[in-house]
Write a protein that holds these residues in place. Structure first.
Motif, PDB file in Angstrom:
ATOM      1  N   LYS A 187      48.206  32.669  39.681  1.00 43.14           N
ATOM      2  CA  LYS A 187      46.993  33.113  40.369  1.00 43.14           C
ATOM      3  C   LYS A 187      47.062  34.617  40.555  1.00 43.14           C
ATOM      4  CE  LYS A 187      44.439  31.885  44.639  1.00 43.14           C
ATOM      5  NZ  LYS A 187      44.565  31.093  45.901  1.00 43.14           N
ATOM      6  N   LEU A 188      45.930  35.282  40.377  1.00 40.96           N
ATOM      7  CA  LEU A 188      45.893  36.732  40.490  1.00 40.96           C
ATOM      8  C   LEU A 188      44.724  37.175  41.356  1.00 40.96           C
ATOM      9  CD1 LEU A 188      46.714  39.644  39.602  1.00 40.96           C
ATOM     10  CD2 LEU A 188      45.105  39.365  37.701  1.00 40.96           C
ATOM     11  N   THR A 189      45.015  38.065  42.295  1.00 40.84           N
ATOM     12  CA  THR A 189      43.962  38.712  43.081  1.00 40.84           C
ATOM     13  C   THR A 189      44.023  40.215  42.832  1.00 40.84           C
ATOM     14  OG1 THR A 189      43.977  37.048  44.827  1.00 40.84           O
ATOM     15  CG2 THR A 189      43.083  39.208  45.393  1.00 40.84           C
ATOM     16  N   VAL A 190      42.877  40.788  42.546  1.00 44.34           N
ATOM     17  CA  VAL A 190      42.769  42.232  42.379  1.00 44.34           C
ATOM     18  C   VAL A 190      42.016  42.794  43.579  1.00 44.34           C
ATOM     19  CG1 VAL A 190      41.797  44.104  41.001  1.00 44.34           C
ATOM     20  CG2 VAL A 190      42.802  42.107  39.861  1.00 44.34           C
ATOM     21  N   HIS A 191      42.652  43.716  44.303  1.00 40.11           N
ATOM     22  CA  HIS A 191      41.974  44.410  45.393  1.00 40.11           C
ATOM     23  C   HIS A 191      41.574  45.781  44.877  1.00 40.11           C
ATOM     24  CE1 HIS A 191      41.086  45.409  49.648  1.00 40.11           C
ATOM     25  NE2 HIS A 191      41.335  46.646  49.209  1.00 40.11           N
ATOM     26  N   THR A 250      46.166  46.569  53.123  1.00 46.84           N
ATOM     27  CA  THR A 250      46.779  45.531  53.954  1.00 46.84           C
ATOM     28  C   THR A 250      46.545  44.165  53.310  1.00 46.84           C
ATOM     29  OG1 THR A 250      46.262  46.827  55.935  1.00 46.84           O
ATOM     30  CG2 THR A 250      46.870  44.513  56.255  1.00 46.84           C
ATOM     31  N   PRO A 251      47.597  43.477  52.867  1.00 50.07           N
ATOM     32  CA  PRO A 251      47.404  42.142  52.278  1.00 50.07           C
ATOM     33  C   PRO A 251      46.866  41.175  53.332  1.00 50.07           C
ATOM     34  CG  PRO A 251      49.577  43.026  51.731  1.00 50.07           C
ATOM     35  CD  PRO A 251      49.011  43.908  52.798  1.00 50.07           C
ATOM     36  N   ARG A 252      45.843  40.405  52.963  1.00 50.49           N
ATOM     37  CA  ARG A 252      45.209  39.502  53.924  1.00 50.49           C
ATOM     38  C   ARG A 252      45.435  38.039  53.556  1.00 50.49           C
ATOM     39  NH1 ARG A 252      42.950  43.177  56.916  1.00 50.49           N
ATOM     40  NH2 ARG A 252      42.015  45.055  55.984  1.00 50.49           N
ATOM     41  N   PHE A 253      46.410  37.787  52.700  1.00 52.85           N
ATOM     42  CA  PHE A 253      46.722  36.409  52.302  1.00 52.85           C
ATOM     43  C   PHE A 253      48.151  36.401  51.773  1.00 52.85           C
ATOM     44  CE2 PHE A 253      44.449  38.675  48.987  1.00 52.85           C
ATOM     45  CZ  PHE A 253      45.353  38.643  47.941  1.00 52.85           C
ATOM     46  N   LEU A 303      48.246  53.852  50.836  1.00 51.35           N
ATOM     47  CA  LEU A 303      49.513  53.618  50.152  1.00 51.35           C
ATOM     48  C   LEU A 303      50.693  53.941  51.062  1.00 51.35           C
ATOM     49  CD1 LEU A 303      51.042  52.869  47.548  1.00 51.35           C
ATOM     50  CD2 LEU A 303      50.992  55.289  46.943  1.00 51.35           C
ATOM     51  N   GLU A 304      50.600  55.019  51.805  1.00 53.42           N
ATOM     52  CA  GLU A 304      51.694  55.375  52.719  1.00 53.42           C
ATOM     53  C   GLU A 304      51.926  54.271  53.746  1.00 53.42           C
ATOM     54  OE1 GLU A 304      50.739  59.200  54.300  1.00 53.42           O
ATOM     55  OE2 GLU A 304      50.803  60.194  52.335  1.00 53.42           O
ATOM     56  N   THR A 305      50.843  53.717  54.254  1.00 53.49           N
ATOM     57  CA  THR A 305      50.969  52.614  55.219  1.00 53.49           C
ATOM     58  C   THR A 305      51.601  51.399  54.557  1.00 53.49           C
ATOM     59  OG1 THR A 305      49.042  53.383  56.461  1.00 53.49           O
ATOM     60  CG2 THR A 305      49.703  51.085  56.772  1.00 53.49           C
ATOM     61  N   LEU A 306      51.172  51.093  53.325  1.00 53.42           N
ATOM     62  CA  LEU A 306      51.718  49.950  52.594  1.00 53.42           C
ATOM     63  C   LEU A 306      53.222  50.102  52.399  1.00 53.42           C
ATOM     64  CD1 LEU A 306      51.108  47.357  50.819  1.00 53.42           C
ATOM     65  CD2 LEU A 306      51.066  48.929  48.882  1.00 53.42           C
ATOM     66  N   LEU A 337      49.287  40.081  43.547  1.00 47.54           N
ATOM     67  CA  LEU A 337      48.263  40.921  44.143  1.00 47.54           C
ATOM     68  C   LEU A 337      48.376  42.313  43.535  1.00 47.54           C
ATOM     69  CD1 LEU A 337      46.112  41.738  46.253  1.00 47.54           C
ATOM     70  CD2 LEU A 337      47.986  42.018  47.913  1.00 47.54           C
ATOM     71  N   LEU A 338      47.282  42.803  42.971  1.00 46.22           N
ATOM     72  CA  LEU A 338      47.252  44.136  42.381  1.00 46.22           C
ATOM     73  C   LEU A 338      46.296  45.028  43.165  1.00 46.22           C
ATOM     74  CD1 LEU A 338      47.046  43.334  38.542  1.00 46.22           C
ATOM     75  CD2 LEU A 338      49.010  44.282  39.765  1.00 46.22           C
ATOM     76  N   PHE A 339      46.771  46.170  43.629  1.00 43.12           N
ATOM     77  CA  PHE A 339      45.907  47.210  44.167  1.00 43.12           C
ATOM     78  C   PHE A 339      45.665  48.192  43.028  1.00 43.12           C
ATOM     79  CE2 PHE A 339      48.036  45.761  48.103  1.00 43.12           C
ATOM     80  CZ  PHE A 339      46.909  45.463  48.856  1.00 43.12           C
TER      81      PHE A 339
END
Length: 505
Positions: A279-283, A314-317, A338-341, A253-255
């Motif tokens: 597998k790659l997800t880009v948020h 927030t990651p959702r998966f 980012l601070e929350t992450l 997962l990339l933000f």
């Protein structure tokens, strides 16, 4: 390859002499032969040559170099420093006698004072004044001699290290008081100092001459410094089984990205995919949907609720590795996300680019970064977070300190990018070139390291191997596009070729 401290090398040298029956003079001859081979491959015997020899074993090396050069058709003038006429080491005396046995040797032996023949920019200088046995910075006549060599504009080949430079740390050394070499021929191992940009103008290009020091002693001698080469990375990367699926190679997962900086997201995504993630997800910001889907159709796109920035991380998966930073900007919404992450995710992550810039604005976030996370700062990013550093040497020492304190891995990007681990070990990279000094290169690296983490590699291995793969991809791209013409897109496109090259036997 292990990189040893000066003290360790001295011990390996001693073991070779004591346990394997090799005489010091035999080792001196091996050094000289290696140096002369490098010289013969670059210059013809008609080149005016001057050899500067000190009173120790580095001087002995230089004297035997002079002898071999004469036998190869050169006509060097030798300047031997023999203060008060009795300062030569035993081996240096033996080397002088061996040289003089040739007869008709052009030599100036400096006992008190002497007139050194004029040195010009046409000269080749062999620098054997001081090696790694030097205890203090040059001063007095030695300092003047180093400056004289530098001011002449002559081409300099230094034996082992440039005279006046220490093999390890050089905080006390002023560059103007050290001989500036075009080529340094190191004995058996490169020195730690070679990998720090502060010393680049002193060392020039460097080559290593293998003089056959004890393999057993080398294997048994511990070190915290390493030079990563292809074989090291090949041992880390896993061959893929015939029966496998994308599920076996992780979900990254990339933000990354925001309005106006979606290129960073594309480059990071391509780096991740080309280095083998399943597998790659880009948020990213919603506006990036079209860019990502058309540029990297293999990646899944997770749109933020905000149109032009990332406001929620927030990651959702389920995912196996997370990377954040390239092109996200430093606006208030993204900073909050980012601070929350960082405060909530208790899994190691890769932090780069704007993620590091946000941390620099709120250094207290460092205390919340999960141990095992990987930070990939360039010089400016590192200094903004951990304090301004006066040199590459102090920066590396500071990186060792904070890596140990926070249990994080720090990749100090640059030539010989250094991967610094919490256990105090440092891995210098052997790939990459000036062709990679282009916008977006670091984004590709973030993708590669995140991909390797997602595939199950430990953070230390993912960082070290990722840096090597990234540099090799840059080298491949530069061969095709040239040093000036290489772009980050070229580097990303070459990542798969780089991995293939590493895995090929």
């Amino acid at each position: 390859m292990k990189i040893f401290t000066t003290e360790s090398i001295r011990n390996i040298d001693r073991i070779t002499i004591e346990d394997e029956g090799v005489s010091p003079m035999e080792l001196i001859h091996r050094v000289a032969e290696g140096v002369v081979n490098e010289i013969l491959g670059r210059w013809s015997p008609s080149k005016p040559t001057m050899v500067f020899a000190g009173a120790g074993n580095n001087g002995a090396d230089a004297l035997i170099v002079a002898k071999l050069l004469i036998e190869a058709g050169f006509n060097p003038h030798v300047v031997l420093i023999n203060v008060k006429g009795d300062s030569l080491s035993r081996d240096c005396k033996a080397a002088r006698d061996e040289l003089l046995s040739l007869g008709n040797v052009s030599m100036t032996e400096i006992v008190h004072t002497a007139h050194i023949p004029p040195l010009t920019s046409d000269h080749l200088v062999i620098d054997g004044l001081f090696g790694t046995g030097l205890r203090n910075p040059l001063e007095g006549g030695y300092m003047a001699m180093a400056r004289y060599i530098n001011e002449s504009g002559a081409t300099v080949v230094s034996i082992d290290v440039p005279s006046g430079m220490f093999g390890d740390w050089n905080t006390r050394v002023l560059a103007r008081n050290v001989v500036h070499a075009e080529l340094t021929v190191a004995v058996q191992f490169p020195r730690l100092a070679f990998f720090l940009s502060d010393n680049a103008e002193l060392v020039g290009k460097w080559k290593v001459v293998d003089i056959g020091l004890s393999r057993k002693a080398i294997e048994e001698t511990a070190t915290k410094y390493y030079y990563i080469e292809k074989e090291d990375v090949r041992r880390v990367l896993k061959q893929r089984p015939d029966f496998c699926s994308k599920a076996d190679f992780g979900h990254a997962l990339l933000f990354t990205g925001c309005y106006g900086m979606m290129g960073a997201a594309v480059l990071a995504a391509k780096g991740a995919l080309r280095s083998g993630v399943g597998k790659l997800t880009v948020h990213s910001a919603r506006c990036g949907f079209g860019v990502l889907q058309s540029s990297v159709p293999e990646a899944l796109f997770s749109p933020d609720r905000h149109e032009i920035v990332i406001s929620d991380m927030t990651p959702r998966f389920n995912y196996t590795a997370l990377g954040v930073g390239p092109g996200i900007g430093t606006n208030d919404a993204t900073r909050g996300a980012l601070e929350t992450l960082i405060k909530t995710i208790k899994r190691p992550m890769v932090l780069d680019a704007d993620a590091l810039n946000i941390i620099a604005r709120n250094p207290a976030l460092i205390d919340h970064i999960t141990p095992g996370s990987i930070l990939t700062p360039h010089t400016g990013e590192f200094d903004r977070i951990f304090g301004s550093q006066a040199s590459a040497e102090t920066r590396l020492l500071r990186a060792l300190e904070v890596s140990h304190k926070y249990k994080i891995i720090i990749v100090l990007k640059g030539h010989y990018s250094a991967t610094v681990r919490p256990d105090g070990k440092v891995f210098f990279n052997s790939t990459g070139s000036a062709a990679m000094a282009t916008a977006g290169s670091g984004d590709v690296l973030t993708g590669i390291i995140t991909s390797l983490l997602a595939q199950g590699y430990k953070a230390e291995a993912a960082a070290t191997a990722g840096v090597y793969i990234h540099g090799l991809a840059g080298d491949i791209a530069a061969r095709e596009e040239g040093e000036y013409g290489t772009t980050s897109g070229d580097i990303a496109a070459a990542v798969g070729k780089a991995v293939k090259s590493i895995m090929s036997v």
